[in-house]
Enzyme design. Structure first.
Site, PDB file in Angstrom:
ATOM      1  N   SER A  85      -5.629   6.594  13.001  1.00 45.59           N
ATOM      2  CA  SER A  85      -5.222   6.501  14.412  1.00 45.59           C
ATOM      3  C   SER A  85      -6.452   6.629  15.309  1.00 45.59           C
ATOM      4  O   SER A  85      -7.511   7.087  14.882  1.00 45.59           O
ATOM      5  CB  SER A  85      -4.237   7.614  14.748  1.00 45.59           C
ATOM      6  OG  SER A  85      -4.900   8.858  14.786  1.00 45.59           O
ATOM      7  N   ASN A  86      -6.289   6.208  16.558  1.00 47.71           N
ATOM      8  CA  ASN A  86      -7.445   6.259  17.452  1.00 47.71           C
ATOM      9  C   ASN A  86      -7.903   7.690  17.722  1.00 47.71           C
ATOM     10  O   ASN A  86      -9.060   7.920  18.068  1.00 47.71           O
ATOM     11  CB  ASN A  86      -7.133   5.493  18.743  1.00 47.71           C
ATOM     12  CG  ASN A  86      -7.200   3.989  18.505  1.00 47.71           C
ATOM     13  OD1 ASN A  86      -7.325   3.549  17.355  1.00 47.71           O
ATOM     14  ND2 ASN A  86      -7.128   3.200  19.552  1.00 47.71           N
ATOM     15  N   GLU A  87      -6.994   8.626  17.532  1.00 49.06           N
ATOM     16  CA  GLU A  87      -7.402  10.027  17.657  1.00 49.06           C
ATOM     17  C   GLU A  87      -8.303  10.409  16.478  1.00 49.06           C
ATOM     18  O   GLU A  87      -9.280  11.139  16.640  1.00 49.06           O
ATOM     19  CB  GLU A  87      -6.163  10.944  17.713  1.00 49.06           C
ATOM     20  CG  GLU A  87      -5.402  10.868  19.035  1.00 49.06           C
ATOM     21  CD  GLU A  87      -4.799   9.499  19.317  1.00 49.06           C
ATOM     22  OE1 GLU A  87      -4.303   8.853  18.375  1.00 49.06           O
ATOM     23  OE2 GLU A  87      -4.846   9.049  20.486  1.00 49.06           O
ATOM     24  N   GLU A 118     -11.639  -1.586   5.034  1.00 53.81           N
ATOM     25  CA  GLU A 118     -10.604  -1.954   5.998  1.00 53.81           C
ATOM     26  C   GLU A 118     -11.182  -2.004   7.407  1.00 53.81           C
ATOM     27  O   GLU A 118     -10.826  -2.836   8.217  1.00 53.81           O
ATOM     28  CB  GLU A 118      -9.463  -0.931   5.924  1.00 53.81           C
ATOM     29  CG  GLU A 118      -8.225  -1.339   6.725  1.00 53.81           C
ATOM     30  CD  GLU A 118      -7.147  -0.264   6.713  1.00 53.81           C
ATOM     31  OE1 GLU A 118      -7.378   0.819   6.152  1.00 53.81           O
ATOM     32  OE2 GLU A 118      -6.074  -0.525   7.290  1.00 53.81           O
ATOM     33  N   GLN A 120       0.822  -1.209   0.000  1.00 60.50           N
ATOM     34  CA  GLN A 120       0.000   0.000   0.000  1.00 60.50           C
ATOM     35  C   GLN A 120       0.859   1.263   0.000  1.00 60.50           C
ATOM     36  O   GLN A 120       1.675   1.450   0.905  1.00 60.50           O
ATOM     37  CB  GLN A 120      -0.888  -0.013   1.248  1.00 60.50           C
ATOM     38  CG  GLN A 120      -1.843   1.160   1.360  1.00 60.50           C
ATOM     39  CD  GLN A 120      -2.635   1.103   2.660  1.00 60.50           C
ATOM     40  OE1 GLN A 120      -2.203   0.498   3.637  1.00 60.50           O
ATOM     41  NE2 GLN A 120      -3.797   1.736   2.681  1.00 60.50           N
ATOM     42  N   GLY A 121       0.673   2.085  -1.021  1.00 61.76           N
ATOM     43  CA  GLY A 121       1.415   3.344  -1.092  1.00 61.76           C
ATOM     44  C   GLY A 121       0.523   4.529  -0.772  1.00 61.76           C
ATOM     45  O   GLY A 121       0.076   5.239  -1.684  1.00 61.76           O
TER      46      GLY A 121
END
Lengths: 375, 385
Positions: B370-372, B244, B126-127
């Site tokens: 991210s979780n943020e 995803e 994955q890029g």
């Protein structure tokens, strides 16, 4: 697996929501400021709608509904933080009568609860018993009870008490009518409700049932049902506390902007939502376990403990943060959110807090490899 | 409301359980169960067995090897796979570029790539992320410019997981710098052996090599390597990240790890420690709540829209995954130090992997949004803040 309400259950939810529409903190404060700590008129309206007899069989004057319907009602009551002792009377005290009573007792007592004619309180706790509900400190002799029950939720208002006591043959439950040999002293509880010290001194008592049903097993199952229903009340409370908080964050201005511009605050609201949704999942599941005829008593008991453990943690989290994110206004009696936190705190400590549930779950830790939600 | 699975679902679960526990080599499953990595060969072996049975890419369109399963069946498939410690199909293939090509690609592109992608004959990487485009992915600057029929790519990608094994990379490139940043991005497929592509491994804190930097210097690929239309890349990225998220709460995997933890703690007499056992009780309960939330999301996602609670899954799922790796180090105690010990060591295998595993899984709350970012989504999209 299906987590949704069916059409009838949705209609019930809408009807209860409609009934409670407009019940606000001002009305709550008015109702809780004087005895019995709730609105008799509202109690009457719950009776008229059939909600007070919801779980009882139609023969006994009830509606013959199940745990899901009770859950729906409790959640709506929680949503407006209604002070009526619904779970205490309908699920716990009435539930014990339904589980143990003779046909005659059921018809008489459950009919009276359903119609709103009688408030029935469960007198299970004793000052020294902590979470043990079996009634070691009250002794039965020749059909009379002696000992102290406290705190008894709605004990001052109750027309009838369901009392746990010790007999020569082990623990048993009794019906006691306040009067001869019964002294009741009622007081306010921190969540706006009422509880009482009930002193029994040779009080005439009728044994609940004919002894054919195992008292402790019935108590365990009814308590599990009551725990789960309290958890639904807590879901309603948490949902409202979160909504009040997000409303506040989008309207209150400081430093020239609304509070929702501060990520330190919005992230905490997001965590409250996470706590609420995880609780909703496990509480709804516990209700399904309770409603499923294939569930064993142990499964029902464990499911109730698991739901209560999650709600204990979530209730503290959501309640504390709801006040903190409001700031000073959240501390005031004039504002609703603090009362919700009070009620969540009371629910946490009714029928065993999170730590108590953990203690029991510890004993079963090695019984399973993993916890499976579906057998 | 209904607690039980339907008869069909129960039968399906049994079918999946039997398949995963009998068809996937025991050795691979043991390796995964003990917290070790199976390597490229192991992943390829498992995916090909699954693909032959039609279980590698069930979320794809049926004509390209997918299954016409209900959301609940897909959930059961995923759970049983994790419970049996099966190396899952490579996410870059099965959950990311495969569905994107199936949805946005031309018929030629589908025929060329999908069968090979399902069978892991092509290993994709994955890029997406760049040194200056992490959570703010849309600010990426790797540039693709038309030159005749070709694309010429210059720039740098990073955090390219398992890029060292990859045959191809799917790359988000800036194709129009003049418009709003989301509107000028395209998805381009690039063979890793093209001249001008350089891969540099990044060593992580556990001593492992699983992510890389990828540099592009005048890399030339044919125009047909563009997926779908030019400047449609951001739509594809959102589509891909949505897919995803479905598998992002590794409930069953964490359950399995916690079961192992409980077993080794019991074997060592550590469950007498009430502080430890209470922690296990709490984790089991939180995992149950998470699993039920996943089931709620599954049960209400039939119309294709994600349930609002789905953002909770990534957030809480990774927190619990990390909590179990953390507790594993506690159970290992001083034995955790023996991470580099060889076969002669008296320290059991499970204890040796605990600390690297704990350190490695700090990544879980960073990747996949991210979780943020998840909190941002909950606050903004769900709570209206």
């Amino acid at each position: 697996m299906d987590f949704s309400l069916d059409d009838e259950q949705t209609a019930l939810r809408d009807a209860v929501r409609g009934l409670l529409k407009g019940f606000d903190n001002e009305q709550r404060r008015a109702a809780t400021s004087e005895d019995p700590g709730f609105s008799q008129e509202q109690w009457g309206r719950l009776a008229e709608m059939g909600l007070l007899g919801l779980p009882y069989s139609e023969d006994d004057g009830g509606m013959g509904a199940g745990p899901v319907e009770l859950a729906v009602v409790a959640e709506e009551l929680g949503r407006v933080n209604a002070p009526e002792p619904y779970v205490d009377t309908v699920v716990l005290a009435g539930g014990l009568v339904a589980a143990l009573g003779t046909a005659e007792q059921k018809s008489e007592v459950l009919g009276a609860i359903s119609s709103g004619e009688k408030v029935v309180a469960a007198a299970l706790l004793e000052p020294g018993s902590r979470w043990d509900l079996a009634g070691e400190g009250v002794v039965e002799k020749d059909g009379r009870l002696t000992g102290v029950k406290e705190p008894v939720v709605a004990g001052g208002r109750a027309d009838l008490l369901v009392v746990s006591a010790t007999t020569d043959g082990g623990p048993a439950l009794f019906l006691v009518t306040p009067g001869e040999g019964v002294e009741t002293s009622s007081y306010a509880t921190f969540d706006g409700g009422r509880a009482a010290r009930v002193t029994l001194d040779g009080a005439p008592a009728t044994r609940l049932g004919d002894g054919s049903v195992d008292t402790l097993a019935a108590l365990e199952r009814v308590v599990a049902a009551a725990k789960i229903t309290y958890c639904h009340e807590a879901l309603g409370l948490m949902e409202s506390a979160l909504r009040l908080t997000t409303d506040y964050l989008t309207t209150r201005k400081q430093f020239g902007m609304t509070l929702n511009r501060f990520q330190a605050l919005t992230f905490r609201a997001a965590d409250m939502y996470t706590s609420l949704e995880l609780s909703r999942s496990i509480v709804t599941w516990a209700t399904m376990v309770l409603a499923d005829h294939g569930s064993t008593p142990q499964q029902v008991s464990d499911a109730a403990r698991r739901a209560k453990l999650q709600v204990s943690k979530a209730g503290r989290h959501v309640g504390q943060e709801a006040i903190q994110l409001h700031g000073g206004i959240g501390m005031t009696a004039e504002y609703a959110v603090g009362h919700m936190t009070s009620r969540l705190t009371a629910i946490d400590h009714l029928l065993g807090d999170g730590r108590e549930q953990t203690k029991h779950l510890l004993a079963t830790l090695t019984d399973h490899e993993v916890v499976e939600p579906v057998g | 409301m209904q607690l039980a699975l339907t008869e069909e679902e129960t039968a399906f679960r049994e079918e999946m359980r039997t398949f995963f526990t009998t068809k996937i080599p025991q050795e691979l499953r043991d390796t995964i169960a003990s917290g070790r990595h199976v390597g490229k060969e192991g992943i390829v072996t498992a995916q090909r067995i699954m693909n032959e049975a039609g279980y590698a890419v069930p979320n794809w369109p049926v004509e390209w090897g997918g299954q016409d399963w209900t959301p609940m069946q897909r959930h059961i498939w995923h759970e049983e796979m994790q419970l049996a410690s099966v190396p899952p199909p490579l996410a870059f293939n099965a959950s990311m570029i495969g569905p994107v090509i199936a949805h946005f690609g031309s018929e030629e592109m589908k025929a060329k790539f999908l069968p090979a992608t399902a069978n892991l004959d092509i290993w994709w990487c994955q890029g997406f992320s760049e040194p200056n485009a992490g959570s703010d992915l849309a600010s990426l600057t790797t540039k693709a410019v038309r030159d005749g029929d070709d694309w010429v790519i210059n720039g740098q990608k990073t955090w390219t997981t398992l890029g060292q094994h990859a045959d191809w990379i799917f790359c988000l490139c800036r194709t129009d710098p003049e418009v709003k940043k989301q509107a000028g991005i395209s998805m381009i497929l690039i063979p890793m052996d093209t001249e001008g592509v350089t891969l540099r491994p990044i060593e992580l804190i556990d001593g492992g090599f699983e992510v890389n930097e990828v540099f592009f210097e005048d890399v030339r690929v044919p125009g047909e390597n563009l997926v779908g239309e030019e400047n449609q890349g951001w739509t594809m990225a959102k589509f891909l990240l949505g897919n995803e998220r479905v598998g992002v709460a590794p409930v069953a995997q964490t359950k399995r790890r916690l079961a192992t933890l409980k077993q080794v703690a019991a074997d060592r007499g550590l469950l007498d420690d009430v502080l430890l056992s209470a922690k296990i009780v709490e984790l089991e309960n939180e995992l149950l709540a998470l699993e039920l939330t996943a089931l709620r999301v599954v049960a209400h996602s039939a119309d294709g829209k994600p349930h609002p609670a789905s953002s909770v899954l990534k957030l809480k799922g990774t927190e619990l995954q990390q909590a179990v790796t953390e507790l594993f180090v506690d159970v290992a105690g001083p034995l955790a130090l023996a991470s580099g010990a060889d076969k002669d060591s008296d320290v059991p295998d499970w204890a040796r992997v605990t600390a690297p595993d704990y350190l490695n899984y700090r990544k879980a709350s960073i990747y996949g949004g991210s979780n943020e970012i998840q909190r941002q989504i909950i606050a903004g999209t769900i709570l209206g803040l």
